[in-house]
Write an enzyme that holds these catalytic residues in place. Structure first.
Site, mmCIF file in Angstrom:
data_model
loop_
_atom_site.group_PDB
_atom_site.id
_atom_site.type_symbol
_atom_site.label_atom_id
_atom_site.label_comp_id
_atom_site.label_asym_id
_atom_site.label_seq_id
_atom_site.Cartn_x
_atom_site.Cartn_y
_atom_site.Cartn_z
ATOM 1 N N ARG A 1 -9.034 1.130 9.645
ATOM 2 C CA ARG A 1 -8.732 0.136 9.915
ATOM 3 C C ARG A 1 -9.776 -0.792 10.622
ATOM 4 O O ARG A 1 -9.623 -1.985 10.960
ATOM 5 C CB ARG A 1 -7.531 -0.021 11.142
ATOM 6 C CG ARG A 1 -6.210 0.381 10.567
ATOM 7 C CD ARG A 1 -5.682 -0.611 9.658
ATOM 8 N NE ARG A 1 -4.310 -1.267 9.940
ATOM 9 C CZ ARG A 1 -3.196 -0.664 9.807
ATOM 10 N NH1 ARG A 1 -2.907 0.538 8.860
ATOM 11 N NH2 ARG A 1 -1.998 -1.249 10.093
ATOM 12 N N ARG B 1 11.962 -2.379 10.473
ATOM 13 C CA ARG B 1 10.648 -1.953 11.320
ATOM 14 C C ARG B 1 10.836 -3.007 12.577
ATOM 15 O O ARG B 1 10.671 -4.168 12.358
ATOM 16 C CB ARG B 1 9.639 -1.891 10.792
ATOM 17 C CG ARG B 1 9.012 -0.546 10.247
ATOM 18 C CD ARG B 1 7.891 -0.265 9.492
ATOM 19 N NE ARG B 1 6.554 -0.893 9.948
ATOM 20 C CZ ARG B 1 5.538 -0.970 9.272
ATOM 21 N NH1 ARG B 1 5.369 -0.297 8.187
ATOM 22 N NH2 ARG B 1 4.649 -1.253 9.761
ATOM 23 N N ARG C 1 -0.012 -8.832 13.313
ATOM 24 C CA ARG C 1 -0.604 -7.761 12.622
ATOM 25 C C ARG C 1 -1.520 -8.129 11.678
ATOM 26 O O ARG C 1 -2.810 -7.689 11.288
ATOM 27 C CB ARG C 1 0.413 -7.082 11.833
ATOM 28 C CG ARG C 1 1.183 -5.929 12.781
ATOM 29 C CD ARG C 1 2.524 -5.643 12.504
ATOM 30 N NE ARG C 1 2.803 -5.107 11.113
ATOM 31 C CZ ARG C 1 3.519 -4.777 10.146
ATOM 32 N NH1 ARG C 1 4.599 -5.394 10.550
ATOM 33 N NH2 ARG C 1 3.406 -4.190 9.172
ATOM 34 N N LYS D 1 0.909 -1.166 0.019
ATOM 35 C CA LYS D 1 -0.106 -0.013 -0.021
ATOM 36 C C LYS D 1 0.896 1.162 -0.166
ATOM 37 O O LYS D 1 0.867 2.132 -0.856
ATOM 38 C CB LYS D 1 -0.961 0.137 1.248
ATOM 39 C CG LYS D 1 -1.744 -1.322 1.778
ATOM 40 C CD LYS D 1 -2.557 -1.172 2.600
ATOM 41 C CE LYS D 1 -1.883 -1.249 4.035
ATOM 42 N NZ LYS D 1 -1.025 -2.465 4.228
ATOM 43 N N ARG E 1 12.386 -6.052 4.224
ATOM 44 C CA ARG E 1 11.995 -4.646 4.098
ATOM 45 C C ARG E 1 13.012 -3.758 4.767
ATOM 46 O O ARG E 1 13.496 -4.203 6.048
ATOM 47 C CB ARG E 1 10.604 -4.468 4.524
ATOM 48 C CG ARG E 1 10.396 -2.800 4.590
ATOM 49 C CD ARG E 1 9.043 -2.420 4.683
ATOM 50 N NE ARG E 1 8.395 -2.954 5.903
ATOM 51 C CZ ARG E 1 6.831 -2.482 6.091
ATOM 52 N NH1 ARG E 1 6.355 -1.861 5.142
ATOM 53 N NH2 ARG E 1 6.374 -3.090 7.267
HETATM 54 P P1 AP5 Z 1 5.029 -1.704 1.800
HETATM 55 O O1 AP5 Z 1 4.706 -0.718 0.718
HETATM 56 O O2 AP5 Z 1 5.903 -0.989 2.873
HETATM 57 O O3 AP5 Z 1 3.700 -2.572 2.489
HETATM 58 P P2 AP5 Z 1 2.580 -1.889 3.156
HETATM 59 O O4 AP5 Z 1 1.328 -2.558 2.672
HETATM 60 O O5 AP5 Z 1 2.401 -0.313 3.123
HETATM 61 O O6 AP5 Z 1 2.733 -2.477 4.388
HETATM 62 P P3 AP5 Z 1 2.901 -2.046 6.045
HETATM 63 O O7 AP5 Z 1 3.713 -3.046 6.786
HETATM 64 O O8 AP5 Z 1 3.317 -0.594 6.122
HETATM 65 O O9 AP5 Z 1 1.491 -2.133 6.565
HETATM 66 P P4 AP5 Z 1 0.664 -2.091 7.731
HETATM 67 O O10 AP5 Z 1 -0.655 -1.738 7.245
HETATM 68 O O11 AP5 Z 1 0.885 -3.517 8.461
HETATM 69 O O12 AP5 Z 1 1.555 -0.916 8.637
HETATM 70 P P5 AP5 Z 1 1.462 0.648 8.846
HETATM 71 O O13 AP5 Z 1 2.385 1.296 8.746
HETATM 72 O O14 AP5 Z 1 -0.067 1.058 8.473
HETATM 73 O O15 AP5 Z 1 5.690 -2.825 1.139
HETATM 74 C C1 AP5 Z 1 6.311 -3.920 1.953
HETATM 75 C C2 AP5 Z 1 7.507 -4.567 1.570
HETATM 76 O O16 AP5 Z 1 7.366 -5.085 0.120
HETATM 77 C C3 AP5 Z 1 8.754 -3.340 1.032
HETATM 78 O O17 AP5 Z 1 9.971 -3.594 1.369
HETATM 79 C C4 AP5 Z 1 8.420 -3.046 -0.432
HETATM 80 O O18 AP5 Z 1 9.662 -2.711 -1.113
HETATM 81 C C5 AP5 Z 1 8.111 -4.515 -0.848
HETATM 82 N N1 AP5 Z 1 7.181 -4.419 -1.929
HETATM 83 C C6 AP5 Z 1 6.000 -3.678 -2.071
HETATM 84 N N2 AP5 Z 1 5.272 -4.019 -3.166
HETATM 85 C C7 AP5 Z 1 5.809 -5.044 -3.730
HETATM 86 C C8 AP5 Z 1 5.685 -5.992 -4.856
HETATM 87 N N3 AP5 Z 1 4.418 -5.872 -5.692
HETATM 88 N N4 AP5 Z 1 6.223 -7.042 -5.169
HETATM 89 C C9 AP5 Z 1 7.472 -7.248 -4.303
HETATM 90 N N5 AP5 Z 1 7.808 -6.538 -3.082
HETATM 91 C C10 AP5 Z 1 7.186 -5.363 -2.954
HETATM 92 O O19 AP5 Z 1 0.667 0.285 10.587
HETATM 93 C C11 AP5 Z 1 1.893 -0.149 11.542
HETATM 94 C C12 AP5 Z 1 1.179 0.007 12.792
HETATM 95 O O20 AP5 Z 1 0.685 1.184 12.993
HETATM 96 C C13 AP5 Z 1 0.026 -0.848 13.070
HETATM 97 O O21 AP5 Z 1 0.412 -2.393 13.317
HETATM 98 C C14 AP5 Z 1 -0.853 -0.287 13.969
HETATM 99 O O22 AP5 Z 1 -0.222 -0.588 15.360
HETATM 100 C C15 AP5 Z 1 -0.708 1.045 13.930
HETATM 101 N N6 AP5 Z 1 -1.537 1.594 12.915
HETATM 102 C C16 AP5 Z 1 -1.463 2.236 11.830
HETATM 103 N N7 AP5 Z 1 -2.468 2.899 11.159
HETATM 104 C C17 AP5 Z 1 -3.533 2.668 12.247
HETATM 105 C C18 AP5 Z 1 -4.846 2.963 12.481
HETATM 106 N N8 AP5 Z 1 -5.595 3.356 11.577
HETATM 107 N N9 AP5 Z 1 -5.361 2.512 13.415
HETATM 108 C C19 AP5 Z 1 -4.875 1.791 14.308
HETATM 109 N N10 AP5 Z 1 -3.366 1.610 14.323
HETATM 110 C C20 AP5 Z 1 -2.901 1.979 13.304
#
Ligand code: AP5
Length: 219
Positions: free
Chosen positions: A89, A161, A172, A13, A128
């Site tokens: 979420r 991370r 997660r 994403k 990552r």
């Molecule tokens: P990346 O693009 O970083 O993936 P992502 O979907 O953004 O994954 P996240 O781990 O950031 O998502 P998340 O929703 O769990 O975490 P968030 O930060 O929102 O890609 C991942 C890897 O794959 C990278 O290395 C990239 O290079 C590679 N890649 C990408 N696309 C690819 C492809 N097509 N093919 C191959 N490789 C690829 O949340 C973190 C924490 O914050 C949560 O656990 C929670 O505690 C808190 N939080 C965040 N938002 C909320 C909310 N709204 N409510 C409550 N808690 C929240």
């Protein structure tokens, strides 16, 4: 274009939203990035949020609302175009988003659901690397930086991370299934949802997402 990117950890994403924002097409707003910035600065909100993030649990809604909603306006005016990455979420967040947008005279135009499996997430996230400064994401296996140590874009330090450890990724994912997956139905019923196969190479996903949002596939 006011869009939500929905999907489990590691689905890409952030990668896709950052790419479209870098092309100047829209603004990328990530609650994960906003929360990590609070943690990094050691603010009271960051200290509270960290306890949940380290365990792979969702941060309480009130803390997330506090940091997010100001970002949907600029200079007192609502943003015309944005991608919300990682928000909402759960149903309460989705309802609050609808309410806030309505108050600004806006609504969502598209929700993209990144479909991705748990095993693929554990694999991808184990390699990552994230820039501490600008949050750009790299991947040792699929998208390595030019130098192992620093960000291609800003020269910032790259790090893993803490919540990318396999057991936290599984938590997660579980949290996603329990609390976020119901949003697929919510947005399907609203006629906003489109699915994307997030296991394809990143460039293919970008082509598909760009088409859905900007080339007449959007609404
Ligand atoms: P990346 O693009 O970083 O993936 P992502 O979907 O953004 O994954 P996240 O781990 O950031 O998502 P998340 O929703 O769990 O975490 P968030 O930060 O929102 O890609 C991942 C890897 O794959 C990278 O290395 C990239 O290079 C590679 N890649 C990408 N696309 C690819 C492809 N097509 N093919 C191959 N490789 C690829 O949340 C973190 C924490 O914050 C949560 O656990 C929670 O505690 C808190 N939080 C965040 N938002 C909320 C909310 N709204 N409510 C409550 N808690 C929240």
């Amino acid at each position: 274009m006011r869009s939500v990117f929905l999907g489990p950890p590691g689905a890409g994403k952030g990668t896709q939203a950052r790419q479209l924002a870098a092309e100047g097409l829209t603004k990328h707003v990530s609650t994960g990035d906003l929360l990590r910035a609070e943690v990094e600065r050691g603010t009271p909100l960051g200290i509270k949020a960290r306890q949940f993030m380290d365990q792979g649990k969702l941060v309480p809604d009130d803390l997330v609302f506090e940091i997010l909603f100001g970002c949907l306006e600029q200079g007192g005016k609502p943003l015309r175009s944005f991608i919300l990455d990682g928000f909402p979420r759960n149903r309460a967040q989705a309802l609050e988003l609808d309410r806030r947008l309505q108050a600004l005279g806006q609504s969502l135009t598209r929700v993209i659901n990144f479909k991705f499996s748990e095993e693929a997430a554990v694999g991808r996230l184990s390699s990552r690397l994230l820039c501490r400064q600008c949050q750009a994401a790299y991947n040792e296996a699929t998208a390595p930086p030019k130098s192992n140590l620093s960000c291609d874009l800003c020269g910032g330090t790259l790090q893993r991370r803490p919540d990318d450890e396999p057991e936290v990724v599984r938590n997660r994912f579980q949290e996603y299934r329990n609390k976020s997956a119901e949003l697929v139905k919510y947005y399907e019923q609203a006629g906003l949802l489109v699915n994307v196969d997030a296991e394809q190479p990143a460039n293919n996903v970008t082509v598909q997402v760009r088409k859905l949002l900007f080339d007449g596939g959007g609404r």
